[in-house]
Design an enzyme around this catalytic site. Structure first.
Site, PDB file in Angstrom:
ATOM      1  N   GLU A   1       3.255   1.669   4.693  1.00 49.45           N
ATOM      2  CA  GLU A   1       1.986   1.914   5.047  1.00 49.45           C
ATOM      3  C   GLU A   1       1.146   0.864   5.354  1.00 49.45           C
ATOM      4  O   GLU A   1       0.161   0.718   6.317  1.00 49.45           O
ATOM      5  CB  GLU A   1       1.404   3.034   4.265  1.00 49.45           C
ATOM      6  CG  GLU A   1      -0.171   3.268   4.907  1.00 49.45           C
ATOM      7  CD  GLU A   1      -0.849   4.450   4.088  1.00 49.45           C
ATOM      8  OE1 GLU A   1      -1.715   5.014   4.310  1.00 49.45           O
ATOM      9  OE2 GLU A   1      -0.019   4.821   2.756  1.00 49.45           O
TER      10      GLU A   1
ATOM     11  N   LYS B   1       0.939  -1.231   0.158  1.00 50.99           N
ATOM     12  CA  LYS B   1      -0.009   0.212   0.056  1.00 50.99           C
ATOM     13  C   LYS B   1       1.046   0.920  -0.107  1.00 50.99           C
ATOM     14  O   LYS B   1       1.932   1.276   0.925  1.00 50.99           O
ATOM     15  CB  LYS B   1      -1.057  -0.049   1.122  1.00 50.99           C
ATOM     16  CG  LYS B   1      -2.064   1.368   1.114  1.00 50.99           C
ATOM     17  CD  LYS B   1      -2.846   1.102   2.397  1.00 50.99           C
ATOM     18  CE  LYS B   1      -3.852   2.088   2.067  1.00 50.99           C
ATOM     19  NZ  LYS B   1      -3.641   3.506   1.816  1.00 50.99           N
TER      20      LYS B   1
END
Length: 326
Positions: free
Chosen positions: A177, A30
């Site tokens: 993330e 991500k």
């Protein structure tokens, strides 16, 4: 431009697929950047559109050479624009200095020289005049990787099929993330937040001291709409952000009483934050918050309230924060 406008498919927050289903999913890192749809017109033309549909091409002049990367083959691609720090990690705060420059090309060119961006490509929805949105993800990824789109400011990282637990653990170990899980047989659903794509955000939690609050509005009139929180650093209480989510109505009512009892006219933060309408309190309440990451200035990104910590003293909420700007 004779290419169809395609809004990006969106992922739904969730958890890892079960072990029994693991082999039916692909896993991608991500990214912490700006989602874009890329239009390559086949004649050297290049257009970037944000998730909102707004054209943002001029904000990222270093990406324009991508327009010729496929020669005369037109394509619509999905990706994310990131700004990288000195460790090669996505830095959203650094990217913010670029995001608002779509209508200021001269400033965008100067910023591109100082803080260049990188475009990660992870899907192809239209290629050589043919729509691909009804093809399964696995086939679209194969087509995308076959394009060989790797250049000075763009790349096509590989997706991992299966091994979701290992992939998620790797993102945590490297301070990334999170993870996006994509079902191998999923079609591309333009503009839809789909369960066929699942996003898992790595969150952190730390203790903070409540130093103030902002009044709520509407149904929250008379109650705290957000708490202003800080952490001890260098002998001072440094402001690290406002927390406006994570409570039930009962918890918000309880906090309102505690804040009223601790009211003061003196701001406990040093330096004083820009917070119009803030109500200050004696910094004696300690709470635990969850957040995604910190900005370079030490501010919490996407914080949410977890719980009060009556077992802790304010002095225990220390943090290694960067020096404030002069």
């Amino acid at each position: 431009m004779n290419l169809p406008l395609i809004p990006p498919m969106l992922a739904t927050p969730g958890t890892l697929p079960s072990a029994a289903q693991d082999a039916r999913w692909a896993y991608e890192t991500k990214q912490d950047g700006q989602r874009v749809v890329v239009y390559l017109t086949g004649d050297g033309g290049f257009v970037l559109r944000a998730r909102s549909g707004e054209e943002v091409t001029a904000a990222y002049p270093e990406l324009r050479p991508l327009g010729g990367a496929l020669g005369s083959t037109p394509a619509v691609l999905d990706g994310e624009v990131m700004a990288l720090d000195e460790r090669g990690r996505a830095d959203f705060q650094l990217l913010q200095s670029r995001m608002g420059l779509a209508h200021a090309p001269a400033r965008a060119a100067r910023r591109a020289a100082q803080a260049p961006v990188h475009l990660v490509l992870f899907d192809v929805m239209h290629l050589a005049g043919r729509p691909l949105v009804r093809l399964p993800y696995a086939e679209r990824r194969e087509r995308l990787e076959g394009l060989g789109l790797d250049g000075p400011h763009w790349s096509t990282p590989a997706a991992l099929v299966g091994h979701g637990e290992e992939a998620l653990r790797a993102t945590r170990e490297h301070g990334l993330e999170g993870l996006v899980c994509k079902r191998l047989d999923s079609v591309y659903e333009p503009g839809v937040r789909s369960r066929a794509w699942i996003k898992i955000r790595n969150m952190h939690s730390e203790d903070v001291v409540v130093g103030g609050w902002l009044p709520g509005k509407g149904r929250l009139t008379g109650l705290p709409g957000a708490l202003l929180v800080g952490q001890r650093a260098g002998g001072r209480l440094r402001y690290v952000g406002g927390v406006g989510t994570g409570w039930s109505r009962r918890e918000r009512d309880e906090l309102a009483g505690l804040l009223a009892a601790a009211a003061t006219d003196v701001c406990p933060f040093d330096p004083v934050p820009a917070a119009p309408g803030a109500r200050w309190v004696v910094p004696q309440l300690v709470g635990e918050v969850r957040f995604s990451t910190r900005t370079r200035a030490g501010m919490l990104r996407q914080p949410s309230w977890l719980r009060l910590r009556p077992d802790l003293t304010p002095e225990e909420s220390s943090a290694d924060l960067p020096d404030p700007p002069p």
